[in-house]
Motif scaffolding. Sequence first.
Motif, mmCIF file in Angstrom:
data_model
loop_
_atom_site.group_PDB
_atom_site.id
_atom_site.type_symbol
_atom_site.label_atom_id
_atom_site.label_comp_id
_atom_site.label_asym_id
_atom_site.label_seq_id
_atom_site.Cartn_x
_atom_site.Cartn_y
_atom_site.Cartn_z
ATOM 1 N N SER A 262 -0.076 -7.801 -13.180
ATOM 2 C CA SER A 262 -0.759 -8.616 -13.477
ATOM 3 C C SER A 262 -0.139 -9.705 -14.014
ATOM 4 C CB SER A 262 -1.950 -8.105 -14.279
ATOM 5 O OG SER A 262 -1.487 -7.917 -15.518
ATOM 6 N N THR A 263 -0.201 -10.729 -13.710
ATOM 7 C CA THR A 263 0.446 -12.157 -14.751
ATOM 8 C C THR A 263 0.422 -12.081 -15.923
ATOM 9 O OG1 THR A 263 -1.426 -13.662 -14.076
ATOM 10 C CG2 THR A 263 0.171 -13.457 -12.568
ATOM 11 N N SER A 264 -0.767 -11.538 -16.584
ATOM 12 C CA SER A 264 -1.008 -11.510 -18.142
ATOM 13 C C SER A 264 0.029 -10.792 -18.745
ATOM 14 C CB SER A 264 -2.334 -11.211 -18.262
ATOM 15 O OG SER A 264 -2.640 -9.648 -17.852
ATOM 16 N N ILE A 265 0.329 -9.285 -17.867
ATOM 17 C CA ILE A 265 1.281 -8.711 -18.415
ATOM 18 C C ILE A 265 2.756 -9.237 -18.611
ATOM 19 C CG2 ILE A 265 2.750 -6.552 -18.309
ATOM 20 C CD1 ILE A 265 -0.002 -5.467 -17.390
ATOM 21 N N ALA A 266 2.937 -9.991 -17.368
ATOM 22 C CA ALA A 266 4.313 -10.809 -17.061
ATOM 23 C C ALA A 266 4.559 -11.610 -18.050
ATOM 24 C CB ALA A 266 4.344 -11.282 -15.707
ATOM 25 N N GLU A 267 3.208 -12.533 -18.403
ATOM 26 C CA GLU A 267 3.456 -13.610 -19.471
ATOM 27 C C GLU A 267 3.719 -13.104 -20.804
ATOM 28 O OE1 GLU A 267 -0.452 -15.330 -18.855
ATOM 29 O OE2 GLU A 267 0.252 -16.162 -16.825
ATOM 30 N N THR A 268 2.999 -12.064 -21.306
ATOM 31 C CA THR A 268 3.156 -11.397 -22.500
ATOM 32 C C THR A 268 4.656 -11.047 -22.635
ATOM 33 O OG1 THR A 268 0.902 -10.829 -22.657
ATOM 34 C CG2 THR A 268 2.452 -9.596 -24.093
ATOM 35 N N VAL A 269 5.351 -10.263 -21.679
ATOM 36 C CA VAL A 269 6.414 -9.716 -21.938
ATOM 37 C C VAL A 269 7.682 -10.859 -21.823
ATOM 38 C CG1 VAL A 269 8.238 -8.211 -20.833
ATOM 39 C CG2 VAL A 269 5.816 -7.704 -20.782
ATOM 40 N N ALA A 270 7.389 -11.758 -20.970
ATOM 41 C CA ALA A 270 8.299 -13.086 -20.877
ATOM 42 C C ALA A 270 8.545 -13.480 -22.469
ATOM 43 C CB ALA A 270 8.003 -13.966 -19.815
ATOM 44 N N THR A 271 7.357 -13.732 -23.057
ATOM 45 C CA THR A 271 7.124 -14.438 -24.251
ATOM 46 C C THR A 271 7.574 -13.604 -25.423
ATOM 47 O OG1 THR A 271 5.073 -14.491 -24.190
ATOM 48 C CG2 THR A 271 6.008 -16.319 -23.226
ATOM 49 N N HIS A 272 7.799 -12.384 -25.127
ATOM 50 C CA HIS A 272 7.753 -11.606 -26.478
ATOM 51 C C HIS A 272 9.106 -10.693 -26.521
ATOM 52 C CE1 HIS A 272 3.614 -12.755 -27.048
ATOM 53 N NE2 HIS A 272 3.701 -12.146 -28.133
ATOM 54 N N ALA A 273 9.205 -9.973 -25.350
ATOM 55 C CA ALA A 273 10.733 -9.065 -25.193
ATOM 56 C C ALA A 273 11.506 -10.014 -25.441
ATOM 57 C CB ALA A 273 10.689 -8.371 -23.723
ATOM 58 N N PHE A 274 12.721 -9.193 -26.103
ATOM 59 C CA PHE A 274 13.890 -9.576 -26.697
ATOM 60 C C PHE A 274 14.773 -10.056 -25.384
ATOM 61 C CE2 PHE A 274 18.347 -10.012 -27.996
ATOM 62 C CZ PHE A 274 18.373 -10.554 -29.221
ATOM 63 N N PRO A 275 14.981 -9.396 -24.382
ATOM 64 C CA PRO A 275 16.054 -9.764 -23.401
ATOM 65 C C PRO A 275 15.599 -10.763 -22.296
ATOM 66 C CG PRO A 275 15.184 -7.570 -22.963
ATOM 67 C CD PRO A 275 14.736 -7.903 -24.199
ATOM 68 N N PRO A 276 16.214 -11.565 -21.772
ATOM 69 C CA PRO A 276 15.596 -12.335 -20.595
ATOM 70 C C PRO A 276 14.777 -11.549 -19.670
ATOM 71 C CG PRO A 276 17.864 -12.932 -20.962
ATOM 72 C CD PRO A 276 17.769 -11.712 -21.690
ATOM 73 N N VAL A 277 13.735 -12.313 -19.177
ATOM 74 C CA VAL A 277 12.813 -11.752 -18.245
ATOM 75 C C VAL A 277 12.515 -12.541 -17.231
ATOM 76 C CG1 VAL A 277 10.246 -10.908 -18.126
ATOM 77 C CG2 VAL A 277 11.349 -10.828 -20.479
ATOM 78 N N LEU A 278 12.728 -11.749 -15.915
ATOM 79 C CA LEU A 278 12.622 -12.476 -14.627
ATOM 80 C C LEU A 278 11.456 -12.222 -13.908
ATOM 81 C CD1 LEU A 278 14.011 -14.229 -12.274
ATOM 82 C CD2 LEU A 278 14.553 -11.938 -11.260
ATOM 83 N N THR A 279 10.537 -12.928 -13.455
ATOM 84 C CA THR A 279 9.266 -12.839 -12.985
ATOM 85 C C THR A 279 9.227 -13.627 -11.815
ATOM 86 O OG1 THR A 279 8.234 -14.684 -14.120
ATOM 87 C CG2 THR A 279 8.091 -12.724 -15.157
ATOM 88 N N TYR A 280 8.666 -13.117 -10.542
ATOM 89 C CA TYR A 280 8.392 -13.561 -9.200
ATOM 90 C C TYR A 280 7.107 -13.057 -8.876
ATOM 91 C CZ TYR A 280 10.106 -9.159 -7.641
ATOM 92 O OH TYR A 280 10.472 -7.761 -7.312
ATOM 93 N N HIS A 281 6.959 -13.827 -7.801
ATOM 94 C CA HIS A 281 5.552 -13.558 -6.918
ATOM 95 C C HIS A 281 5.676 -13.063 -5.663
ATOM 96 C CE1 HIS A 281 3.475 -15.883 -9.824
ATOM 97 N NE2 HIS A 281 3.941 -16.973 -9.410
ATOM 98 N N PHE A 282 4.911 -11.985 -5.245
ATOM 99 C CA PHE A 282 5.039 -11.351 -3.913
ATOM 100 C C PHE A 282 3.750 -11.363 -3.305
ATOM 101 C CE2 PHE A 282 3.990 -7.607 -6.559
ATOM 102 C CZ PHE A 282 3.275 -6.912 -5.817
ATOM 103 N N ALA A 283 3.620 -11.168 -2.009
ATOM 104 C CA ALA A 283 2.322 -10.958 -1.389
ATOM 105 C C ALA A 283 2.454 -9.931 -0.243
ATOM 106 C CB ALA A 283 2.159 -12.425 -0.571
ATOM 107 N N SER A 284 1.433 -9.264 -0.117
ATOM 108 C CA SER A 284 1.336 -8.090 0.890
ATOM 109 C C SER A 284 0.444 -8.424 2.137
ATOM 110 C CB SER A 284 0.796 -6.768 0.113
ATOM 111 O OG SER A 284 -0.363 -6.971 -0.267
#
Length: 284
Positions: A262-284
């Motif tokens: 979910s994007t909400s988890i990605a957003e939270t980790v991206a703005t809180h976790a210490f290392p750089p965070v890479l997010t991307y979209h995919f479709a099935s």
Amino acid sequence: MKNILVATDFSPEAHHAFEVAVQLAQHTGGQLTLLHVLEDADGAGGAFSTVGGPVSGHSIDQIFTLKLLETTKRRMHALQAEATQLAPGVPVQDVVEVARVGEGILAAIERCEADLVVVGARGHGATEHFFVSSTTERLIRLAPCPVLTVKHPELAFKVQQIVFPSDFAEDATEALAGLRRVLATFPDATLHLLHIAGGASDHVAQQQMQDFAQQHQLAHVVVAEVAANHTSAGIEEYTRRVAADVVIIPTHVRSGLSHFLSTSIAETVATHAFPPVLTYHFAS
């Protein structure tokens, strides 16, 4: 990851992102586009190169905006000079968008056909700079290319430990293409397949991770499980434990699927976790 766009508001966090972007461009043999967005109060819009006049859109005729543009020119040229020192031979261009910050970055991604956008971020509650959590989160939701979020200095950005959290359900396989692109860029890195358990150890999940690694012939793999009440907290805990260099979180373009994607988890980790965070979209 050869056509890299780095958005800057000249804050310390944005400079951390700039340093990572320069190193990535050098590592991949790519090129770098520096972007600054001047807030558009009147809706004029447009994009400018700091070597001259407007690239597209309307001309700037307000004195205040012209002075801001002159200041921006100096700052962008200083970053270009720094990039030349850090990574000689990496092509660097610059663009100034006049728009709302989020819209300006999205427009530049499309115009530059970026493979990756790199942004700096501060945690929730920050109000001093443009790239606070809300802008980063919006990019994670809407950017058509991967977004790398950087929060801390990375003077020697060497990717040796990659964390890939998932629940390793069926839709995790659909996200594999983005992961493979990162692994191809850093073939010697250790890949940590991570499952967050809500309670006791989940042996089924551990077997799923082993099967996932074998099925897709992933090399240098470590499987791990962390018990945590919240998925994002478990990811952050594990990244600290293994001194991760980057966290990769794919998100599905449609909601209602795996909770792990979910994007909400990605957003939270991206703005809180210490290392750089890479997010991307995919479709099935």
